[in-house]
Motif scaffolding. Sequence first.
Motif, PDB file in Angstrom:
ATOM      1  N   ILE A 137       3.343  14.278 -13.981  1.00  0.00           N
ATOM      2  CA  ILE A 137       3.561  13.539 -15.168  1.00  0.00           C
ATOM      3  C   ILE A 137       3.214  11.893 -14.253  1.00  0.00           C
ATOM      4  CG2 ILE A 137       4.834  11.211 -15.881  1.00  0.00           C
ATOM      5  CD1 ILE A 137       5.293  13.577 -17.045  1.00  0.00           C
TER       6      ILE A 137
ATOM      7  N   LYS B 279      -0.830  12.125 -14.373  1.00  0.00           N
ATOM      8  CA  LYS B 279      -1.794  11.905 -15.386  1.00  0.00           C
ATOM      9  C   LYS B 279      -1.510  10.301 -15.426  1.00  0.00           C
ATOM     10  CE  LYS B 279      -1.633  11.731 -19.773  1.00  0.00           C
ATOM     11  NZ  LYS B 279      -2.899  11.940 -20.546  1.00  0.00           N
ATOM     12  N   ASN B 280      -0.392   9.619 -14.556  1.00  0.00           N
ATOM     13  CA  ASN B 280      -0.084   8.276 -14.453  1.00  0.00           C
ATOM     14  C   ASN B 280      -1.399   7.802 -13.819  1.00  0.00           C
ATOM     15  OD1 ASN B 280       3.637   8.454 -14.643  1.00  0.00           O
ATOM     16  ND2 ASN B 280       2.422   8.065 -16.320  1.00  0.00           N
TER      17      ASN B 280
ATOM     18  N   SER C  27       9.931   5.369 -12.332  1.00  0.00           N
ATOM     19  CA  SER C  27       8.465   4.666 -12.445  1.00  0.00           C
ATOM     20  C   SER C  27       7.898   4.192 -13.140  1.00  0.00           C
ATOM     21  CB  SER C  27       7.965   6.109 -11.946  1.00  0.00           C
ATOM     22  OG  SER C  27       8.432   6.817 -13.353  1.00  0.00           O
ATOM     23  N   GLY C  28       8.363   3.898 -14.386  1.00  0.00           N
ATOM     24  CA  GLY C  28       7.919   3.179 -15.532  1.00  0.00           C
ATOM     25  C   GLY C  28       8.984   2.123 -15.849  1.00  0.00           C
TER      26      GLY C  28
ATOM     27  N   HIS D 279       6.832  -0.256 -12.905  1.00  0.00           N
ATOM     28  CA  HIS D 279       5.598  -0.509 -12.739  1.00  0.00           C
ATOM     29  C   HIS D 279       5.393  -1.388 -13.653  1.00  0.00           C
ATOM     30  CE1 HIS D 279       1.192   0.751 -13.368  1.00  0.00           C
ATOM     31  NE2 HIS D 279       1.228   0.498 -15.082  1.00  0.00           N
TER      32      HIS D 279
ATOM     33  N   PHE E  24      -3.586   4.205 -17.985  1.00  0.00           N
ATOM     34  CA  PHE E  24      -3.241   4.833 -16.970  1.00  0.00           C
ATOM     35  C   PHE E  24      -3.955   4.718 -15.284  1.00  0.00           C
ATOM     36  CE2 PHE E  24      -1.404   8.499 -20.376  1.00  0.00           C
ATOM     37  CZ  PHE E  24      -0.018   7.583 -20.084  1.00  0.00           C
TER      38      PHE E  24
ATOM     39  N   TRP F  58      -0.558   2.600 -11.032  1.00  0.00           N
ATOM     40  CA  TRP F  58       0.706   3.229 -10.929  1.00  0.00           C
ATOM     41  C   TRP F  58       1.121   3.722  -9.547  1.00  0.00           C
ATOM     42  CZ3 TRP F  58       4.567   4.465 -14.282  1.00  0.00           C
ATOM     43  CH2 TRP F  58       3.417   3.904 -15.485  1.00  0.00           C
TER      44      TRP F  58
ATOM     45  N   TRP G  73       5.103   4.447  -7.654  1.00  0.00           N
ATOM     46  CA  TRP G  73       5.661   6.087  -7.433  1.00  0.00           C
ATOM     47  C   TRP G  73       5.467   6.880  -5.876  1.00  0.00           C
ATOM     48  CZ3 TRP G  73       7.026  10.236 -10.556  1.00  0.00           C
ATOM     49  CH2 TRP G  73       7.040   9.820 -11.761  1.00  0.00           C
TER      50      TRP G  73
ATOM     51  N   VAL H 256       3.687  10.761 -24.061  1.00  0.00           N
ATOM     52  CA  VAL H 256       3.068   9.503 -22.426  1.00  0.00           C
ATOM     53  C   VAL H 256       1.340   8.839 -23.621  1.00  0.00           C
ATOM     54  CG1 VAL H 256       4.066  10.200 -20.973  1.00  0.00           C
ATOM     55  CG2 VAL H 256       2.218  10.783 -20.862  1.00  0.00           C
TER      56      VAL H 256
ATOM     57  N   SER I 203       6.179   5.127 -23.409  1.00  0.00           N
ATOM     58  CA  SER I 203       6.447   4.584 -21.875  1.00  0.00           C
ATOM     59  C   SER I 203       6.971   6.281 -21.272  1.00  0.00           C
ATOM     60  CB  SER I 203       6.972   3.185 -21.900  1.00  0.00           C
ATOM     61  OG  SER I 203       8.375   3.709 -21.823  1.00  0.00           O
ATOM     62  N   ASN I 204       6.694   5.678 -19.870  1.00  0.00           N
ATOM     63  CA  ASN I 204       7.172   7.046 -18.470  1.00  0.00           C
ATOM     64  C   ASN I 204       8.682   6.571 -18.856  1.00  0.00           C
ATOM     65  OD1 ASN I 204       5.116   7.319 -17.527  1.00  0.00           O
ATOM     66  ND2 ASN I 204       5.778   7.274 -15.484  1.00  0.00           N
TER      67      ASN I 204
END
Length: 458
Positions: free
Chosen positions: A62, A65-66, A189-190, A193, A204, A208, A212, A293, A304-305
């Motif tokens: 994930i 990906k972000n 994390s979401g 963010h 993305f 991010w 993280w 996502v 969203s995350n």
Amino acid sequence: MHQESTQPQAPSAAKPQRLPPGAEHPSLLAAMFRPGTPMLWVPSSYFAMALTYMMLTSVTSIMFKNLGMDNGKAAEYASYLILAYTIKPLFAPFVEMYRTKKFFVLCTQVIVGIGFAGVALAMSLPNYMVVMVFLFGLLSLVGATQDIASDGVYVTSLDSRAQSLFCGIQSLSWNVGPIVASGGMVYLSGWLHTHYFGHPAGEFGPQWIESWRVIFFIVAAIIIVSAIWHARVMPDGAKAENAPRSVGEAGFILWDSFVTFFQKRDVWLMVGFAFLFRLSIGLLEKIGPFFMVDPVAKGGLGLSNELLGLVYGTYGLIAVLVGSLLGGIFVSRRGLPSTLFILCCAVNIPNVTFLLMAMYQPESLWVISAGVAIEKFFYGFGSVGFMIYLMQQLAPGKYSTTHYAFGTGLMGLCMMVTGVVSGHLQQALGYVHYFWLVMAATIPSFLVTWFAPFHHKD
């Protein structure tokens, strides 16, 4: 446990301690509250194992990906990190040779904690992605060693009665790890963010990094605190009866376990079962969260995350736990030979929920949550059969613990191989056609289950 099989297998346990004549075995409740209770260290050690494993092999995909990595590379890089956990039976005998098992637990947890903090710091570097992937590779080896040592403490510090009493606590504690990692940390994390750092949720890229970095500092702190706690309360662990005394002896034991494994009756049918039973799940494991996502325009659901952590990492994992509990009851009442194919159907057929969601792209969070929960519930329900089959049919023999580890290692190898190719296949096919491929991948699972041999009493 998804745990399934990350749970390492230690050599044979030390001889169980015997109670004085006339003494009664304590109940679980009494054992939980007696002085020096294993409750002081069993839950925390298995939670630390699971948190490490899930952060490395699931949450990293994930994060990749972000950070802007495409589905193919994100799934591939995260899947490679499963390798160390797959091959840990190869170096488990060597861990048994030196110092105490507690020593290895403490060392590995300190290294994992420092390593995750190093990952957070590395995000400030210009070539941070290369450094992170390298650190994750090292941490996967250390994390697999942590599993071996932690299981060794459990097996050799508790007598057989205590092991049985605390087995449920052990399993529950391990399963809290995925909820915290794939649920809590992804959700946080979401939230960081969008609400703390003020970035748009659906974009993305390098923006991010800030959220993280905080996540990996938090996980590092949790693991370090676990090490400090275990330094105070964890027993040393005893030497196993068949612990090797030299490198040569360890090598001989490992070789002999391989030879005897492949001398088992119908071994290749059992190997095929161990490798292929979860083939479709391996193709789904990394792509499911990506599907959640990815933007609607790309065929995803645009979550969203925060919502991913809630739906996939919390509701879904709770459904797995409930399904596992009911699956165990189902097998215990009817026996494995008469239920194994039903359990295989439970694991594979509900994957169709992802195909339906890809075709109709529902906007309702209730519908999405229900689809994920259904698939996860039946996955938990059916996976019980896989683990019991390995214990009852594949493992029995001279090296039952090691042979069980070989079986779970084959399952891990399947998850790694399918994970490596899954992202690239999805990019080439698109989500709808890819989930049709997932459904086609259930056919080998049905075949190996139908022909799976039963040579030992259920």
